[in-house]
Design a protein around this motif. Structure first.
Motif, mmCIF file in Angstrom:
data_model
loop_
_atom_site.group_PDB
_atom_site.id
_atom_site.type_symbol
_atom_site.label_atom_id
_atom_site.label_comp_id
_atom_site.label_asym_id
_atom_site.label_seq_id
_atom_site.Cartn_x
_atom_site.Cartn_y
_atom_site.Cartn_z
ATOM 1 N N ASN A 509 10.254 -12.968 -10.128
ATOM 2 C CA ASN A 509 8.857 -13.241 -10.467
ATOM 3 C C ASN A 509 7.955 -12.668 -9.393
ATOM 4 O OD1 ASN A 509 9.475 -14.657 -12.840
ATOM 5 N ND2 ASN A 509 9.856 -16.545 -11.693
ATOM 6 N N GLY A 510 7.005 -11.858 -9.797
ATOM 7 C CA GLY A 510 6.085 -11.264 -8.832
ATOM 8 C C GLY A 510 6.191 -9.751 -8.812
ATOM 9 N N ASP A 511 5.345 -9.131 -7.995
ATOM 10 C CA ASP A 511 5.325 -7.674 -7.868
ATOM 11 C C ASP A 511 6.575 -7.196 -7.138
ATOM 12 O OD1 ASP A 511 4.235 -4.983 -7.795
ATOM 13 O OD2 ASP A 511 3.848 -5.354 -5.680
ATOM 14 N N HIS A 512 7.381 -6.372 -7.801
ATOM 15 C CA HIS A 512 8.677 -6.005 -7.216
ATOM 16 C C HIS A 512 8.513 -5.160 -5.963
ATOM 17 C CE1 HIS A 512 8.177 -2.137 -9.325
ATOM 18 N NE2 HIS A 512 9.110 -1.663 -8.527
ATOM 19 N N SER A 513 7.405 -4.418 -5.854
ATOM 20 C CA SER A 513 7.194 -3.597 -4.655
ATOM 21 C C SER A 513 6.925 -4.473 -3.438
ATOM 22 C CB SER A 513 6.019 -2.639 -4.879
ATOM 23 O OG SER A 513 6.276 -1.775 -5.961
ATOM 24 N N THR A 514 6.095 -5.496 -3.624
ATOM 25 C CA THR A 514 5.764 -6.411 -2.522
ATOM 26 C C THR A 514 6.973 -7.237 -2.119
ATOM 27 O OG1 THR A 514 3.478 -6.505 -3.315
ATOM 28 C CG2 THR A 514 4.194 -8.251 -1.806
ATOM 29 N N LEU A 515 7.677 -7.777 -3.116
ATOM 30 C CA LEU A 515 8.874 -8.575 -2.820
ATOM 31 C C LEU A 515 9.952 -7.704 -2.188
ATOM 32 C CD1 LEU A 515 9.044 -10.643 -6.137
ATOM 33 C CD2 LEU A 515 8.314 -11.460 -3.889
ATOM 34 N N GLY A 516 10.071 -6.460 -2.662
ATOM 35 C CA GLY A 516 11.063 -5.534 -2.105
ATOM 36 C C GLY A 516 10.770 -5.205 -0.661
ATOM 37 N N GLU A 517 9.486 -5.104 -0.315
ATOM 38 C CA GLU A 517 9.105 -4.828 1.078
ATOM 39 C C GLU A 517 9.598 -5.939 2.005
ATOM 40 O OE1 GLU A 517 5.031 -3.977 3.684
ATOM 41 O OE2 GLU A 517 4.954 -5.217 1.893
ATOM 42 N N VAL A 518 9.477 -7.184 1.556
ATOM 43 C CA VAL A 518 9.935 -8.335 2.364
ATOM 44 C C VAL A 518 11.446 -8.263 2.572
ATOM 45 C CG1 VAL A 518 10.124 -10.854 2.421
ATOM 46 C CG2 VAL A 518 8.021 -9.773 1.574
ATOM 47 N N LEU A 536 8.205 2.597 8.330
ATOM 48 C CA LEU A 536 8.237 3.661 7.331
ATOM 49 C C LEU A 536 9.008 3.221 6.085
ATOM 50 C CD1 LEU A 536 7.680 6.442 6.260
ATOM 51 C CD2 LEU A 536 9.383 7.382 7.837
ATOM 52 N N ILE A 537 10.165 2.599 6.270
ATOM 53 C CA ILE A 537 10.981 2.141 5.135
ATOM 54 C C ILE A 537 10.223 1.112 4.312
ATOM 55 C CG2 ILE A 537 13.059 0.837 4.487
ATOM 56 C CD1 ILE A 537 14.414 2.194 6.970
ATOM 57 N N THR A 538 9.652 0.114 4.988
ATOM 58 C CA THR A 538 8.958 -0.949 4.254
ATOM 59 C C THR A 538 7.694 -0.422 3.578
ATOM 60 O OG1 THR A 538 7.884 -1.633 6.324
ATOM 61 C CG2 THR A 538 9.865 -2.824 5.665
ATOM 62 N N TRP A 539 7.013 0.524 4.234
ATOM 63 C CA TRP A 539 5.820 1.127 3.609
ATOM 64 C C TRP A 539 6.215 1.894 2.348
ATOM 65 C CZ3 TRP A 539 4.140 5.980 2.226
ATOM 66 C CH2 TRP A 539 2.779 6.108 1.898
ATOM 67 N N LEU A 540 7.308 2.625 2.407
ATOM 68 C CA LEU A 540 7.777 3.382 1.239
ATOM 69 C C LEU A 540 8.142 2.459 0.086
ATOM 70 C CD1 LEU A 540 9.978 6.070 3.022
ATOM 71 C CD2 LEU A 540 7.933 6.552 1.659
ATOM 72 N N VAL A 541 8.801 1.344 0.401
ATOM 73 C CA VAL A 541 9.170 0.388 -0.649
ATOM 74 C C VAL A 541 7.910 -0.194 -1.295
ATOM 75 C CG1 VAL A 541 10.306 -1.817 -1.128
ATOM 76 C CG2 VAL A 541 11.404 -0.149 0.393
ATOM 77 N N GLN A 542 6.946 -0.597 -0.461
ATOM 78 C CA GLN A 542 5.705 -1.180 -0.969
ATOM 79 C C GLN A 542 4.892 -0.172 -1.785
ATOM 80 O OE1 GLN A 542 3.733 -4.434 -0.545
ATOM 81 N NE2 GLN A 542 2.962 -3.212 -2.242
#
Length: 879
Positions: A509-518, A536-542
């Motif tokens: 549940n929620g935005d997969h890009s934001t949750l994926g960054e976490v 860089l990795i977390t920015w790319l995921v987001q």
């Protein structure tokens, strides 16, 4: 079971309507079997029952039509019918064996086969002597395979035994040659399905991990051992009882699904396409109250994919062991020392003993790293795959937090060879999901939309594969620009980790890009990645979607859009990584989504952003500079082409600055040449330029502004089977319109036929002259799957950065005439359309319209916005 069978006697032929009688009996039996089918129970008895019924029919008919010859010849079942695996609409494959080429029975045989067709059996049949069978089988292993699955239905027992004796491995197709032929056949079959079982519309029979995989196991095993049943895999030491039970259970599941598919479709359908998934999900008990839309289908398909994953793994193990036993022989099976944890057997890594993973849990990761570092190794031996599966419980939370294990996992991603292969193995054996519990959430998970054609885990591994290809010279010809940029990245593992996590939160549940960054940030912390790499990795995921959405939904010819995007990206290093990830992601979504338009569009966005970043974000490209530059370049080109300066100035005198900002110099030159050489009698002027810098064709319309031009043009182009990917509309100060449409064939390919180009121009000009689009068959195809993905219509209003326009965003189901209807709504509401970005993904339209009122002011009034929204919904027939 035997009621219908009891009525199948020679007496049926005494009835003048014998054909009808047989048809009624077959229908009765089919209905009886349909009622007996239970999706939760084994269908083995039903398969055998249908086989026995067909045997009886064929026997009675054979005796009737062959008469005194019935016992001189013999009738054999082959293929699936020979195995007694007759599904409701399976082929009935039979061979009539002749003792010699005696033409005296050919007429009787012809009557026999014709009668079978008349009563609706549709047999696949052949009539041959034994030497003819052998000769054909020698040159075609598929014929040999079918003949292996033979069973006598009726006839000459001695002739049948002779036939059996002539097709043994010592006479034709020795088991090692047969095995090699079957492996090549499987390789080619897998390639047809992109080497993956995890297509969202899989083939239950032919796809990787499907029923054909089990049949391959049976064929090669039977060829070598002449075994009657696969249970002998236990006897010969290929499988323990637990894995044999797993094999049988997986087979039973696929059999039940295939049986249900046949009954549902009333034909021999083996594709698990969207049309049937919901009905099957309900049949198999996945329908429940209070589920979100498609949850039942997602759960059913996850059940299917996990079944084929197990069968795929067993297929891999057994075929490897068969190769050792049938092809390489005893000598090659001798263990060779390798290190303190593994030996090698026939080029495969094998655990040194059964307790190696208990003593050294780290070996559960080391085994994959070792394969990468020793490219001569073929893989992991089947017995060790079994051990890995048995010891997955060792990968617990303390294991995941162990710094040695963290180091090993990161090292796998840093290796120059074998990353994709090993990640696929880690996924297939369950190691990846055990080490990354968040990855377990996406294993076999469907992405229920119209453009992802793989499960989330399979899509993720395809993204990583695509990124790896960018770094390999042998794949440079595919995307040389990506190859060049990849050379500028110093740590490829950053891209691989970003790819690993970019969709890892799908289904949550929620935005997969934001949750994926976490999730990615926690992974980087645990694995001691540097602060720079982590950011860089977390920015790319987001932000993994922003480049594709900017390129496809915004006007990248606008310097302000480029400046805004460049600010989000921030540096050339981030741009390089984002571009590569974006291309890899789109190409891994669905091979058909990638086309020349997307390729050139993304390259253009990359180039413009790169230029902006080099210039410096504090020094944005001024509009005045862009305007002067475009005018200067276009004028120089026109002068070279022979136009005089007064003619050029005359053509441009009523054109606004907006025109020179929104078109490139070569487009302006092309338009100007056309306008300068035309007269009033030539209007409306319709031209088509096949190759533009964006890989699409440009349709250019120059006409008096009489309203409806956009609507008629889009309706015509749509009716001609063209996809409009971009539209720009300019109105001159003296009330002429310059409309240009970037178009592709509906397949995504560029136009390449001169006749078609002329037809498009002629048809569009005719329709504009007569202000009507004739109603005839529209060749715009809505995909079969579209109705299973209802897309709620959304209309959103956004402010354009410089507040020159209001941006209307429309998300809805694409269909024939959509843009034309939008154009009609704009005319009705007195709206000026200046530009449109058309994005169609599968059957989902995501279109952006840049609009103003009649006084060229943005539409900021919420009341006017709501009025326009209602008008569009009304004209689209959306309540």
């Amino acid at each position: 079971m035997n009621k219908a069978n009891e009525h199948i006697t020679a007496a049926l032929f005494d009835d003048r309507n014998s054909i009808q009688q047989f048809r009624l009996l077959i229908k009765y039996k089919d209905d009886e079997l349909r009622q007996k089918f239970d999706p939760h129970q084994s269908v083995l008895k039903l398969l055998i029952e249908k086989t026995a019924f067909i045997d009886k029919i064929l026997s009675v008919c054979w005796q009737h039509f062959l008469g005194e010859h019935a016992q001189q010849l013999c009738l054999c079942a082959v293929g699936g019918y020979g195995r007694r695996e007759l599904f409701p609409y399976s082929d009935i494959d039979i061979v009539g064996l002749l003792p010699s080429d005696d033409i005296s029975v050919h007429e009787a045989l012809a009557s026999f086969f014709t009668f079978l067709w008349d009563i609706g059996l549709k047999p696949g049949h052949s009539v041959r002597t034994i030497p003819e069978c052998i000769e054909i089988a020698k040159h075609d292993q598929t014929i040999m395979t079918s003949l292996m699955e033979n069973r006598l239905i009726i006839g000459n027992t001695l002739l049948y035994k002779t036939f059996r004796s002539q097709i043994t491995p010592d006479k034709i197709w020795p088991s090692d040659q047969f095995f090699a032929a079957k492996m090549e056949e499987q390789r080619l079959r897998y390639a047809k399905f992109h080497d993956t079982a995890y297509n969202l519309e899989p083939n239950v029979k032919e796809g990787p991990g499907g029923l054909r995989d089990r049949q391959v196991i049976a064929w090669v095993f039977k060829r070598h051992y002449n075994s009657a049943t696969l249970q002998e895999l236990i006897k010969y030491g290929f499988l323990p009882e637990s894995e044999y039970a797993e094999l049988v259970a997986a087979l039973e599941v696929l059999w039940r699904i295939r049986y249900a598919l046949h009954l549902l479709t009333k034909r021999a359908e083996d594709r698990l396409i969207f049309d049937y998934q919901r009905d099957l999900a309900e049949q198999f008990g996945f329908k429940a109250e209070n589920q979100h839309y498609n949850q039942d289908v997602e759960q059913f398909m996850q059940f299917y994919f996990k079944t084929v994953q197990g069968l795929e793994r067993l297929n891999e193990m057994l075929l490897q062991l068969f190769h050792e036993r049938f092809v390489t022989g005893e000598t090659a099976r001798m263990a060779q020392a390798f290190n303190d944890k593994f030996v090698t057997v026939n080029g495969y890594l094998e655990a040194i003993d059964e307790r190696v993973f208990e003593r050294h849990p780290s070996a559960l990761l080391e085994v994959f790293l070792t394969l990468q570092q020793n490219t001569a190794l073929k893989g992991i031996r089947a017995t060790t795959i079994r051990l890995i599966r048995k010891n997955l419980h060792l990968i617990d939370q303390p294991f995941r937090e162990n710094k040695l294990h963290n180091h090993l996992f990161v090292e796998i991603f840093r290796q120059p060879h074998g990353l994709t292969t090993q990640l696929r193995r880690m996924n297939r054996y369950g190691v990846l999901a055990a080490y990354l519990p968040t990855f377990a959430n996406i294993v076999a998970r469907m992405q229920y939309d119209l453009f992802h054609i793989y499960t989330v885990d399979e899509h993720t591994l395809f993204v990583i594969r695509n990124l790896r290809r960018f770094s390999l010279e042998k794949h440079r010809h595919e995307l040389p620009f990506c190859n060049d940029i990849c050379l500028l990245t110093t740590k490829p593992e950053i891209l691989y980790f970003a790819a690993l996590f970019h969709d890892i939160a799908k289904g949550k549940n929620g935005d997969h890009s934001t949750l994926g960054e976490v999730i990615a940030k926690e992974f980087c912390r645990q694995h001691d990645l540097s602060s720079h790499d982590t950011k860089l990795i977390t920015w790319l995921v987001q932000n993994h979607l922003i480049m594709s959405t900017t390129a496809q939904r915004k006007d990248i010819g606008d310097p302000d859009i480029i400046h805004e995007f460049a600010q989000k990206v921030g540096s050339i290093e981030y741009l390089n990584h984002l571009y590569l990830l974006t291309v890899a992601d789109i190409r891994a979504t669905n091979p058909e989504l990638w086309n020349s338009w997307k390729d050139v569009l993304l390259k253009e966005l990359y180039t413009l952003t790169h230029k902006a970043l080099r210039k410096g974000l504090q020094n944005p490209i001024a509009m005045a500079d862009r305007l002067l530059e475009n005018k200067k370049e276009a004028k120089e080109e026109l002068l070279k082409l022979g136009l005089s300066e007064p003619v050029i100035d005359n053509a441009w005198q009523h054109t606004s600055d907006d025109y020179f900002l929104r078109y490139s110099a070569d487009e302006i030159a092309w338009h100007t040449m056309a306008i300068a050489s035309s007269t009033e009698e030539d209007l409306p002027l319709v031209l088509l330029r096949v190759q533009t810098r964006r890989g699409s064709a440009e349709v250019f319309v120059y006409a008096h502004d009489e309203g409806g031009i956009f609507s008629i043009s889009t309706a015509t182009l749509d009716q001609l089977g063209l996809s409009i990917v971009d539209a720009r509309i300019i109105t001159t100060l003296d009330n002429y319109v310059l409309n240009s449409f970037q178009v592709l064939e509906q397949s995504g390919e560029p136009l390449n036929e001169a006749f078609r180009e002329a037809h498009i121009c002629t048809t569009l000009r005719h329709n504009l002259l007569h202000k009507v689009v004739k109603q005839h068959t529209n060749i715009h195809r809505l995909s079969r799957q579209a109705k299973y993905f209802p897309i709620p219509t959304q209309i959103l209003f956004h402010r354009e950065p410089l507040n020159r326009y209001t941006v209307l965003e429309l998300i809805t189901t694409d269909y024939a005439g959509l843009l034309s209807r939008i154009g009609q709504a704009f005319i009705q509401e007195g709206i000026n359309l200046h530009s449109a970005k058309i994005t169609t993904i599968g059957s989902r339209a995501e279109d952006m319209f840049y609009i103003t009122d009649q006084q060229l002011h943005p539409i900021d009034d919420p009341v006017k916005q709501e009025q326009l929204r209602k008008a569009i919904l009304s004209i689209l027939d959306v309540g």
